[in-house]
Design a protein around this motif. Structure first.
Motif, PDB file in Angstrom:
ATOM      1  N   SER A  91       0.828  -1.215   0.000  1.00 25.74           N
ATOM      2  CA  SER A  91       0.000   0.000   0.000  1.00 25.74           C
ATOM      3  C   SER A  91       0.859   1.259   0.000  1.00 25.74           C
ATOM      4  N   GLU A  92       1.963   1.241   0.740  1.00 25.29           N
ATOM      5  CA  GLU A  92       2.861   2.398   0.740  1.00 25.29           C
ATOM      6  C   GLU A  92       3.506   2.579  -0.627  1.00 25.29           C
ATOM      7  N   TYR A  93       3.814   1.479  -1.274  1.00 26.70           N
ATOM      8  CA  TYR A  93       4.373   1.509  -2.623  1.00 26.70           C
ATOM      9  C   TYR A  93       3.391   2.168  -3.586  1.00 26.70           C
ATOM     10  N   LEU A  94       2.103   1.814  -3.476  1.00 28.12           N
ATOM     11  CA  LEU A  94       1.078   2.411  -4.325  1.00 28.12           C
ATOM     12  C   LEU A  94       0.919   3.900  -4.027  1.00 28.12           C
ATOM     13  N   ASP A  95       0.980   4.256  -2.740  1.00 21.77           N
ATOM     14  CA  ASP A  95       0.909   5.670  -2.367  1.00 21.77           C
ATOM     15  C   ASP A  95       2.030   6.457  -3.025  1.00 21.77           C
ATOM     16  N   GLY A  96       3.212   5.868  -3.041  1.00 17.44           N
ATOM     17  CA  GLY A  96       4.358   6.547  -3.612  1.00 17.44           C
ATOM     18  C   GLY A  96       4.217   6.819  -5.100  1.00 17.44           C
ATOM     19  N   MET A  97       3.393   6.003  -5.776  1.00 15.79           N
ATOM     20  CA  MET A  97       3.160   6.197  -7.209  1.00 15.79           C
ATOM     21  C   MET A  97       1.946   7.075  -7.481  1.00 15.79           C
ATOM     22  N   GLY A  98       1.269   7.491  -6.423  1.00 12.18           N
ATOM     23  CA  GLY A  98       0.088   8.317  -6.612  1.00 12.18           C
ATOM     24  C   GLY A  98      -1.139   7.536  -7.044  1.00 12.18           C
ATOM     25  N   MET A  99      -1.142   6.221  -6.784  1.00  8.75           N
ATOM     26  CA  MET A  99      -2.284   5.391  -7.156  1.00  8.75           C
ATOM     27  C   MET A  99      -3.322   5.375  -6.040  1.00  8.75           C
ATOM     28  N   HIS A 100      -4.595   5.265  -6.434  1.00  6.21           N
ATOM     29  CA  HIS A 100      -5.679   5.219  -5.447  1.00  6.21           C
ATOM     30  C   HIS A 100      -6.494   3.937  -5.531  1.00  6.21           C
TER      31      HIS A 100
ATOM     32  N   ARG B 165      -7.948   3.280  -1.915  1.00  6.03           N
ATOM     33  CA  ARG B 165      -7.883   4.293  -0.873  1.00  6.03           C
ATOM     34  C   ARG B 165      -9.303   4.557  -0.370  1.00  6.03           C
ATOM     35  N   ALA B 166      -9.519   4.312   0.900  1.00  4.47           N
ATOM     36  CA  ALA B 166     -10.864   4.397   1.461  1.00  4.47           C
ATOM     37  C   ALA B 166     -11.439   5.805   1.406  1.00  4.47           C
ATOM     38  N   ASP B 167     -10.585   6.833   1.452  1.00  4.45           N
ATOM     39  CA  ASP B 167     -11.089   8.196   1.405  1.00  4.45           C
ATOM     40  C   ASP B 167     -11.166   8.732  -0.024  1.00  4.45           C
ATOM     41  N   TYR B 168     -10.857   7.892  -0.984  1.00  2.00           N
ATOM     42  CA  TYR B 168     -10.942   8.270  -2.397  1.00  2.00           C
ATOM     43  C   TYR B 168     -12.209   7.725  -3.034  1.00  2.00           C
ATOM     44  N   ILE B 169     -12.613   6.530  -2.605  1.00  2.00           N
ATOM     45  CA  ILE B 169     -13.789   5.866  -3.164  1.00  2.00           C
ATOM     46  C   ILE B 169     -15.043   6.311  -2.420  1.00  2.00           C
ATOM     47  N   LYS B 170     -16.040   6.718  -3.160  1.00  2.00           N
ATOM     48  CA  LYS B 170     -17.319   7.120  -2.565  1.00  2.00           C
ATOM     49  C   LYS B 170     -18.365   6.015  -2.654  1.00  2.00           C
TER      50      LYS B 170
END
Length: 362
Positions: free
Chosen positions: A170-179, A244-249
């Motif tokens: 998950s941190e790896y995905l964050d680093g790439m700007g993926m949601h 990302r839980a705060d990205y998906i509605k």
């Protein structure tokens, strides 16, 4: 890093997980994500499960829910999930059992939510057939997603390559700007040599119920995919996502239907590049251990001697030897046709660790 429920009196600011900076790249447009409060966990999982259930079309009753859940919880905690929420649907079928005893084996790490909501229909082709599951996922995202950076649904999500934790993934995905990250998926085949003797579960007409041996695991038995890794077929109707839980509605089991970019123009949404598929060999993969029932073994003694690598045909697994050339090696010594491939990291790294974890818990 371990994350647990915040204790009374603890300063939440001291426990905050730093949010990743969404760095600009030539193929990515920064997308603002609103702050949804303190993130106690890096990654959580939600599952909708039952002690017993009937398959689609009410064709068969499956009663291995407790055994499956116990192993699945053990594996997910081993694979780096911080907390797991079990939406227990057992009450929709009976008041005589539940998944509480299994959940209680994992104090502080697993939360059970009583969820006796019945499905609208169990018929094939009915778009509302899994209404209880859809509602459970939405409930978990709204109730518990605000306390986590990333959220996952069921299945075995397996860290690959150098990764040994989905938290690190998950941190790896964050680093790439993926949601949103998507897993390719197709039902794995249970390996015939790891199943109980067919005679013990024979149901007539040459059919039997494939049953994992008591001293085996579902992870090991179902480690046999009809397509060689990395898989090429997308099979989007079976794909699963972590997000990302705060990205998906709004999320619908297999895909996101509403995100924070839904309010953007079409051009802006495409430029956001918020979703990507996992590279299965060096990031993460998914093992889909869907139960096989007696009807899946119709004509198996004939079907399983026909060389064919696909989801159709023989539903039982006869694994190619690791490193074998599928163009040259077609059959095992008993004449069964090889039809699936073993994931080496699951076989040599994750399965032995899962066995040890199960033994340690008792």
């Amino acid at each position: 890093m371990q994350h647990d429920v915040v204790k009374k009196g603890v300063d939440l600011e001291l426990l905050r997980i730093p949010e990743a900076t969404l760095g600009k790249k030539r193929w990515t447009k920064d997308v603002p994500i609103p702050e949804m409060g303190v993130k106690i966990h890096k990654v959580i999982a939600c599952t909708w499960a039952s002690a017993t259930f009937r398959t689609r079309g009410n064709r068969a009753n499956v009663g291995d829910g407790e055994r499956r859940l116990k192993e699945w919880l053990e594996f997910n905690l081993l694979a780096g999930f911080d907390h797991i929420y079990v939406y227990d649907n057992s009450g929709a079928f009976t008041n005589e059992n539940s998944l509480a005893e299994v959940v209680n084996l994992f104090p502080g790490k697993v939360t059970r939510v009583d969820w006796p909501c019945k499905i609208c229909s169990n018929l094939d082709g009915n778009m509302g057939e899994r209404s209880s599951q859809y509602a459970a996922e939405s409930s978990c995202r709204l109730r518990f997603g605000t306390h986590a950076r990333w959220l996952d649904t069921d299945e075995y999500l397996v860290p690959m390559g150098k990764f040994t934790s989905m938290g690190d993934v998950s941190e790896y995905l964050d680093g790439m700007g993926m949601h949103i990250a998507e897993f390719k998926s197709s039902p794995a085949k249970p390996r015939f040599n790891l199943l109980d003797n067919p005679i013990n579960t024979e149901e007539g007409h040459g059919q039997f119920t494939p049953t994992v041996k008591e001293d085996e695991t579902f992870l090991h038995t179902y480690n046999c995919n009809w397509e060689q890794f990395p898989r090429e077929n997308t099979l989007t109707h079976r794909a699963k996502q972590m997000y990302r839980a705060d990205y998906i509605k709004l999320h619908y089991v297999h895909y996101a239907t509403a995100t924070v970019v839904s309010q953007m123009s079409e051009g802006e949404t495409k430029a956001a590049a918020h979703l990507r598929s996992f590279y299965e060999l060096n990031e993460a993969t998914m093992l889909h251990t869907k139960s096989k029932v007696a009807r899946n073994t119709a004509n198996w003694k004939t079907q399983c001697k026909i060389p064919k690598q696909s989801e159709e045909g023989c539903k039982l697994g006869f694994a190619f030897p690791i490193g074998a050339d599928p163009k040259k090696e077609k059959y095992d010594k008993d004449g069964w046709a090889y039809n699936c491939y073993i994931n080496e990291k699951i076989e040599t790294y994750w399965w032995p660790r899962l066995v040890e974890a199960i033994k340690a818990r008792g």
